[in-house]
Scaffold this motif. Structure first.
Motif, PDB file in Angstrom:
ATOM      1  N   PRO A  82       0.815  -1.216   0.000  1.00  0.00           N
ATOM      2  CA  PRO A  82       0.000   0.000   0.000  1.00  0.00           C
ATOM      3  C   PRO A  82       0.846   1.262   0.000  1.00  0.00           C
ATOM      4  O   PRO A  82       2.018   1.246   0.389  1.00  0.00           O
ATOM      5  N   VAL A  83       0.216   2.344  -0.424  1.00  0.00           N
ATOM      6  CA  VAL A  83       0.858   3.661  -0.455  1.00  0.00           C
ATOM      7  C   VAL A  83       0.056   4.596   0.428  1.00  0.00           C
ATOM      8  O   VAL A  83      -1.179   4.525   0.463  1.00  0.00           O
ATOM      9  N   ALA A  84       0.755   5.460   1.172  1.00  0.00           N
ATOM     10  CA  ALA A  84       0.080   6.474   1.994  1.00  0.00           C
ATOM     11  C   ALA A  84       0.114   7.813   1.276  1.00  0.00           C
ATOM     12  O   ALA A  84       1.161   8.236   0.774  1.00  0.00           O
ATOM     13  N   ASN A  85      -1.034   8.461   1.226  1.00  0.00           N
ATOM     14  CA  ASN A  85      -1.141   9.795   0.636  1.00  0.00           C
ATOM     15  C   ASN A  85      -1.412  10.786   1.764  1.00  0.00           C
ATOM     16  O   ASN A  85      -2.480  10.768   2.371  1.00  0.00           O
ATOM     17  N   TYR A  86      -0.426  11.644   2.048  1.00  0.00           N
ATOM     18  CA  TYR A  86      -0.604  12.682   3.065  1.00  0.00           C
ATOM     19  C   TYR A  86      -0.571  14.030   2.365  1.00  0.00           C
ATOM     20  O   TYR A  86       0.478  14.523   1.962  1.00  0.00           O
ATOM     21  N   LYS A  87      -1.750  14.588   2.134  1.00  0.00           N
ATOM     22  CA  LYS A  87      -1.891  15.901   1.492  1.00  0.00           C
ATOM     23  C   LYS A  87      -1.090  15.977   0.192  1.00  0.00           C
ATOM     24  O   LYS A  87      -0.415  16.970  -0.095  1.00  0.00           O
ATOM     25  N   ILE A 136       4.288   8.106  19.329  1.00  0.00           N
ATOM     26  CA  ILE A 136       5.489   8.939  19.262  1.00  0.00           C
ATOM     27  C   ILE A 136       6.662   8.242  19.937  1.00  0.00           C
ATOM     28  O   ILE A 136       7.803   8.305  19.460  1.00  0.00           O
ATOM     29  N   SER A 137       6.382   7.534  21.010  1.00  0.00           N
ATOM     30  CA  SER A 137       7.459   6.825  21.710  1.00  0.00           C
ATOM     31  C   SER A 137       8.008   5.672  20.869  1.00  0.00           C
ATOM     32  O   SER A 137       9.131   5.215  21.087  1.00  0.00           O
ATOM     33  N   LEU A 138       7.239   5.217  19.894  1.00  0.00           N
ATOM     34  CA  LEU A 138       7.680   4.118  19.040  1.00  0.00           C
ATOM     35  C   LEU A 138       8.368   4.589  17.765  1.00  0.00           C
ATOM     36  O   LEU A 138       9.389   4.026  17.369  1.00  0.00           O
ATOM     37  N   VAL A 139       7.807   5.615  17.116  1.00  0.00           N
ATOM     38  CA  VAL A 139       8.310   5.983  15.776  1.00  0.00           C
ATOM     39  C   VAL A 139       8.687   7.460  15.626  1.00  0.00           C
ATOM     40  O   VAL A 139       9.053   7.895  14.530  1.00  0.00           O
ATOM     41  N   GLY A 140       8.577   8.247  16.692  1.00  0.00           N
ATOM     42  CA  GLY A 140       8.929   9.655  16.580  1.00  0.00           C
ATOM     43  C   GLY A 140       7.777  10.502  16.084  1.00  0.00           C
ATOM     44  O   GLY A 140       6.699   9.999  15.741  1.00  0.00           O
ATOM     45  N   THR A 141       8.011  11.808  15.993  1.00  0.00           N
ATOM     46  CA  THR A 141       6.922  12.746  15.699  1.00  0.00           C
ATOM     47  C   THR A 141       6.574  12.844  14.216  1.00  0.00           C
ATOM     48  O   THR A 141       5.398  12.974  13.864  1.00  0.00           O
ATOM     49  N   ASP A 142       7.558  12.788  13.319  1.00  0.00           N
ATOM     50  CA  ASP A 142       7.268  12.973  11.890  1.00  0.00           C
ATOM     51  C   ASP A 142       6.368  11.867  11.348  1.00  0.00           C
ATOM     52  O   ASP A 142       5.354  12.136  10.686  1.00  0.00           O
ATOM     53  N   ILE A 143       6.740  10.629  11.614  1.00  0.00           N
ATOM     54  CA  ILE A 143       5.929   9.497  11.132  1.00  0.00           C
ATOM     55  C   ILE A 143       4.554   9.550  11.774  1.00  0.00           C
ATOM     56  O   ILE A 143       3.532   9.337  11.105  1.00  0.00           O
ATOM     57  N   GLU A 145       2.846  12.205  12.933  1.00  0.00           N
ATOM     58  CA  GLU A 145       2.020  13.315  12.441  1.00  0.00           C
ATOM     59  C   GLU A 145       1.516  13.067  11.021  1.00  0.00           C
ATOM     60  O   GLU A 145       0.368  13.376  10.708  1.00  0.00           O
ATOM     61  N   LYS A 146       2.361  12.498  10.162  1.00  0.00           N
ATOM     62  CA  LYS A 146       1.971  12.360   8.757  1.00  0.00           C
ATOM     63  C   LYS A 146       1.282  11.032   8.431  1.00  0.00           C
ATOM     64  O   LYS A 146       0.403  10.990   7.561  1.00  0.00           O
ATOM     65  N   LEU A 147       1.653   9.977   9.117  1.00  0.00           N
ATOM     66  CA  LEU A 147       1.209   8.657   8.669  1.00  0.00           C
ATOM     67  C   LEU A 147       0.373   7.880   9.686  1.00  0.00           C
ATOM     68  O   LEU A 147      -0.189   6.842   9.348  1.00  0.00           O
ATOM     69  N   ASN A 269      -3.828   4.602   1.136  1.00  0.00           N
ATOM     70  CA  ASN A 269      -4.356   5.135   2.400  1.00  0.00           C
ATOM     71  C   ASN A 269      -4.252   6.656   2.410  1.00  0.00           C
ATOM     72  O   ASN A 269      -3.221   7.202   2.010  1.00  0.00           O
ATOM     73  N   TYR A 270      -5.281   7.304   2.900  1.00  0.00           N
ATOM     74  CA  TYR A 270      -5.268   8.772   3.029  1.00  0.00           C
ATOM     75  C   TYR A 270      -5.096   9.095   4.510  1.00  0.00           C
ATOM     76  O   TYR A 270      -6.010   8.918   5.310  1.00  0.00           O
ATOM     77  N   THR A 271      -3.899   9.558   4.868  1.00  0.00           N
ATOM     78  CA  THR A 271      -3.531   9.658   6.281  1.00  0.00           C
ATOM     79  C   THR A 271      -3.744  11.038   6.877  1.00  0.00           C
ATOM     80  O   THR A 271      -3.476  11.225   8.064  1.00  0.00           O
ATOM     81  N   ASP A 272      -4.210  12.008   6.086  1.00  0.00           N
ATOM     82  CA  ASP A 272      -4.531  13.310   6.678  1.00  0.00           C
ATOM     83  C   ASP A 272      -5.926  13.247   7.282  1.00  0.00           C
ATOM     84  O   ASP A 272      -6.742  12.398   6.916  1.00  0.00           O
ATOM     85  N   ARG A 273      -6.189  14.133   8.214  1.00  0.00           N
ATOM     86  CA  ARG A 273      -7.471  14.127   8.938  1.00  0.00           C
ATOM     87  C   ARG A 273      -8.598  14.704   8.088  1.00  0.00           C
ATOM     88  O   ARG A 273      -9.768  14.360   8.284  1.00  0.00           O
TER      89      ARG A 273
END
Length: 367
Positions: A82-87, A136-143, A145-147, A269-273
């Motif tokens: 799968p591919v994630a589309n974030y904005k 966040i404790s597992l993968v950090g903030t960037d992943i 927030e976006k995914l 997948n569309y990962t934005d809210r």
């Protein structure tokens, strides 16, 4: 008089019916829907097998289960990537080196690990109190927030800060350039769709569709020595201890007769809210279709209520406590066998449902 009344023509019920028939048992299978197959049913539209109830990709590490399903149909070599589309930004799933390179420009696994480690340390979460802190404790903030954040909030219908941490016990992180979503050894889609499997399983067994067990309960129960029940266990007991909660899904399917390739992948997948759906499925890619048109399905999560299909059990502390009470009743039954996602109030993949059904058959009828 039937040996077994099987309520539900999904995978559990169909496997049980097939195995019981091999052992000389006389079964009646009923289903309230107008088709067999339960949630794995595929509907042919414009020459494309459309997964009517969401994407179903068969995968397992069990050679026994793989050999079992392959006796009914040949599987293709489809690999879930799968591919994630974030904005408008596209990222590979599961989180792997392709994802990290796109996010941060890193090239080596050590660089990616360092980046994730820095973000974990900066967040300073020692004891996660909710899903957001756990992720966040597992993968950090960037992943996160976006995914993770937007997709998860849409899926559960509430803020990640209001969701318990245990929902995300771990997140798959791979430090390889591998987009294969599953680690399982065996994977694919049945050629011709899942209907081929269920049709063969139920061949020679009496099936009645559009029959609601609860509307004809007294008459149906009298028609068989035992019941195999794959519906909601709380409904079977008339909600004696309360209603078990689920998340549901709603699907919007569109036929695009002038488009031969809408998104270039079976699952995006569309990962934005902001985007209301969680993913878009383009069904022809499951079977490497070359049709002139295409069919897509947008998937919208929903709070379950009567009238909607229950898909995902909410296995939190409150619901698990209620289920245990129903399970205690079920364990006392000598003439009723509960199975499947709804009968066991547990999220199962397809290979797990088949394994559970085979175990139930062995327990009931022997090898």
């Amino acid at each position: 008089m039937y040996d077994y009344l099987i309520v539900g023509a999904g995978l559990f019920g169909s496997v049980f019916a097939y195995e019981a028939r091999l052992r000389g048992k006389h079964c009646l299978v009923i289903d309230k829907r107008a088709h067999i197959g339960g949630n794995v049913y595929t509907e042919p539209i414009e020459g494309i097998n459309v997964h009517k109830y969401g994407a179903h990709i068969f995968h397992t590490n069990s050679k026994a289960i793989w050999d079992y399903v392959n006796q009914f149909v040949e599987f293709n070599r489809y690999t879930n990537a799968p591919v994630a589309n974030y904005k408008g930004e596209l990222y590979n799933l599961p989180f792997n080196m392709n994802t990290f390179n796109k996010l941060w420009g890193v090239i080596t696994p050590d660089e990616a690990k360092q980046k994730i480690g820095e973000q974990r340390a900066e967040a300073g979460v020692s004891e996660p109190k909710n899903l957001e802190e756990q992720a966040i404790s597992l993968v950090g903030t960037d992943i996160y927030e976006k995914l993770v954040k937007g997709y998860t909030e849409k899926q559960w219908g509430r803020s990640a800060r209001d969701l318990p941490a245990f929902i995300i016990k771990r997140l798959p992180v791979r430090f390889t350039y591998d987009n294969n979503y599953f680690n399982d050894q065996y994977q694919g889609i049945p050629k011709g769709g899942y209907n081929v499997i269920v049709d063969k399983m139920l061949e020679g067994t009496e099936v009645r569709l559009q029959v609601d067990f609860f509307e004809q309960r007294e008459e149906l129960v009298k028609s068989a020595k035992k019941i195999v029940f794959t519906g909601m266990i709380d409904q079977y007991y008339d909600y004696r201890y309360g209603v078990l909660e689920y998340r549901s899904l709603q699907f919007e399917t569109k036929v695009l007769s002038q488009t031969d390739n809408y998104q270039g992948n079976a699952v995006v997948n569309y990962t934005d809210r902001e985007t209301p759906y969680t993913r878009v499925i383009e069904h022809k890619h499951f079977e490497f279709g070359t049709q002139a048109g295409t069919v897509i399905t947008e998937e919208y999560p929903a709070e379950w209520k009567p009238g909607l299909e229950p898909y995902y059990p909410i296995n939190d502390e409150k619901n698990n406590k209620i289920y245990k009470q129903y399970k205690a009743l079920a364990d006392q039954e000598s003439d009723v066998i509960f199975g499947g996602r709804l009968g066991g109030y547990k999220y199962y993949d397809m290979h797990q449902v088949i394994a559970e059904a085979l175990t139930a058959v062995e327990r009931e009828l022997g090898k």
